[in-house]
Design a protein around this motif. Structure first.
Motif, mmCIF file in Angstrom:
data_model
loop_
_atom_site.group_PDB
_atom_site.id
_atom_site.type_symbol
_atom_site.label_atom_id
_atom_site.label_comp_id
_atom_site.label_asym_id
_atom_site.label_seq_id
_atom_site.Cartn_x
_atom_site.Cartn_y
_atom_site.Cartn_z
ATOM 1 N N ASP A 85 0.818 -1.216 0.000
ATOM 2 C CA ASP A 85 0.000 0.000 0.000
ATOM 3 C C ASP A 85 0.853 1.268 0.000
ATOM 4 O OD1 ASP A 85 -2.301 -1.519 0.041
ATOM 5 O OD2 ASP A 85 -2.416 -1.552 2.236
ATOM 6 N N ILE A 86 2.147 1.130 0.208
ATOM 7 C CA ILE A 86 3.082 2.249 0.077
ATOM 8 C C ILE A 86 4.093 1.852 -0.985
ATOM 9 C CG2 ILE A 86 4.828 3.668 1.219
ATOM 10 C CD1 ILE A 86 3.414 3.200 3.849
ATOM 11 N N SER A 87 4.195 2.630 -2.038
ATOM 12 C CA SER A 87 5.063 2.282 -3.170
ATOM 13 C C SER A 87 6.174 3.300 -3.320
ATOM 14 C CB SER A 87 4.242 2.219 -4.466
ATOM 15 O OG SER A 87 3.774 3.519 -4.805
ATOM 16 N N LEU A 88 7.057 3.051 -4.276
ATOM 17 C CA LEU A 88 8.168 3.964 -4.528
ATOM 18 C C LEU A 88 7.679 5.353 -4.912
ATOM 19 C CD1 LEU A 88 10.569 1.600 -6.509
ATOM 20 C CD2 LEU A 88 10.886 2.441 -4.182
ATOM 21 N N GLU A 89 6.508 5.427 -5.539
ATOM 22 C CA GLU A 89 5.959 6.719 -5.945
ATOM 23 C C GLU A 89 5.547 7.571 -4.741
ATOM 24 O OE1 GLU A 89 5.170 3.833 -7.379
ATOM 25 O OE2 GLU A 89 6.326 4.237 -9.208
ATOM 26 N N ASP A 90 5.394 6.935 -3.594
ATOM 27 C CA ASP A 90 5.000 7.654 -2.380
ATOM 28 C C ASP A 90 6.208 8.164 -1.590
ATOM 29 O OD1 ASP A 90 2.208 7.091 -2.739
ATOM 30 O OD2 ASP A 90 2.609 5.051 -2.012
ATOM 31 N N ILE A 91 7.415 7.920 -2.116
ATOM 32 C CA ILE A 91 8.636 8.200 -1.369
ATOM 33 C C ILE A 91 9.440 9.314 -2.036
ATOM 34 C CG2 ILE A 91 10.738 7.212 -0.408
ATOM 35 C CD1 ILE A 91 8.188 5.926 0.652
#
Length: 239
Positions: free
Chosen positions: A17-23
């Motif tokens: 539910d947390i991906s690289l795009e969220d970082i």
């Protein structure tokens, strides 16, 4: 409340539910360029922030293999769980002490382009002789020698890694990956001073992030020395 949210995020990131795009990475491209060359290294983190986010996100980096050193008797169970999650890039390695065989095994992994992850702010369960005091946020606290001794034996680049809930809109977390040393050196003639220098430098880095993200330092154990004694009981849930 912050700690409770961090636990929920640990579950969320392992479930995707947390991906690289969220970082938001600081700096991302430099580290990815380093990885693209097939080189490994040592990553030193801490119990400040949420390092679990980094472990889980490595599943999304198919060419990056991570070996996490932990003072735990449950390494085998951790590895079984990781395989159930489909992870072939992460393995948990139990270490209570570093012997020549362990160092050789880890060096081989680094030569194959893998990374060794360990924490540099928790005194080990093997006794006070493996830690020594630093000035941390204005008082004396024990930090371990082990991470810096190991990094010097492995003769490879060393990075610091920290992960925090983001202060920047449109991102959930921020990861800070910085070069600590191209190769950590410990003088044979003045081993004590060399280790003290590396410990203090790392403690200063941790302290700087404590000032920036004070509510994400989950310090639920005795850290600072009282009457000359450090009462760190090593009972954190992270261990």
């Amino acid at each position: 409340m912050e700690f409770g949210e961090s636990l929920l995020d640990k579950l969320a990131v392992w479930q995707g539910d947390i991906s690289l795009e969220d970082i938001l990475f600081h700096p991302r491209e430099e580290f990815l360029d380093y990885c693209a060359k097939g080189k490994g290294g040592v990553l030193i983190g801490s119990h400040l922030g949420n390092l679990e986010i980094c472990r889980a996100l490595s599943l999304q980096q198919k060419n990056t293999r991570i070996n996490v050193l932990m003072h735990t008797s449950h390494a085998e169970n951790f590895n079984k769980l990781l395989k159930q999650l489909g992870s072939e890039q992460i393995s948990i390695i139990q270490v209570n002490s570093i012997n020549p065989a362990t160092a050789m095994m880890l060096k081989e992994k680094i030569e194959q382009g893998e990374f060794i992850v360990l924490t540099g702010d928790r005194t080990p369960p093997t006794g006070e002789k493996n830690s020594a005091p630093v000035n941390f946020l204005g008082q004396q606290a024990d930090f371990p020698n082990g991470p810096f001794i190991l990094a010097s034996l492995l003769k490879c680049p060393v990075f610091t890694i920290f992960c925090f809930r983001s202060r920047t809109p449109n991102y959930r977390y921020e990861i800070f990956l910085d070069k600590f040393s191209d190769q950590l050196l410990i003088s044979r003639k003045d081993r004590h001073s060399s280790l003290a220098l590396h410990r203090q430098r790392f403690a200063d880095i941790v302290a700087s992030f404590c000032y920036k993200f004070p509510l994400q330092w989950y310090n639920f154990y005795s850290l600072w020395q009282t009457d000359g004694n450090n009462t760190n009981s090593n009972t954190s849930e992270e261990d």
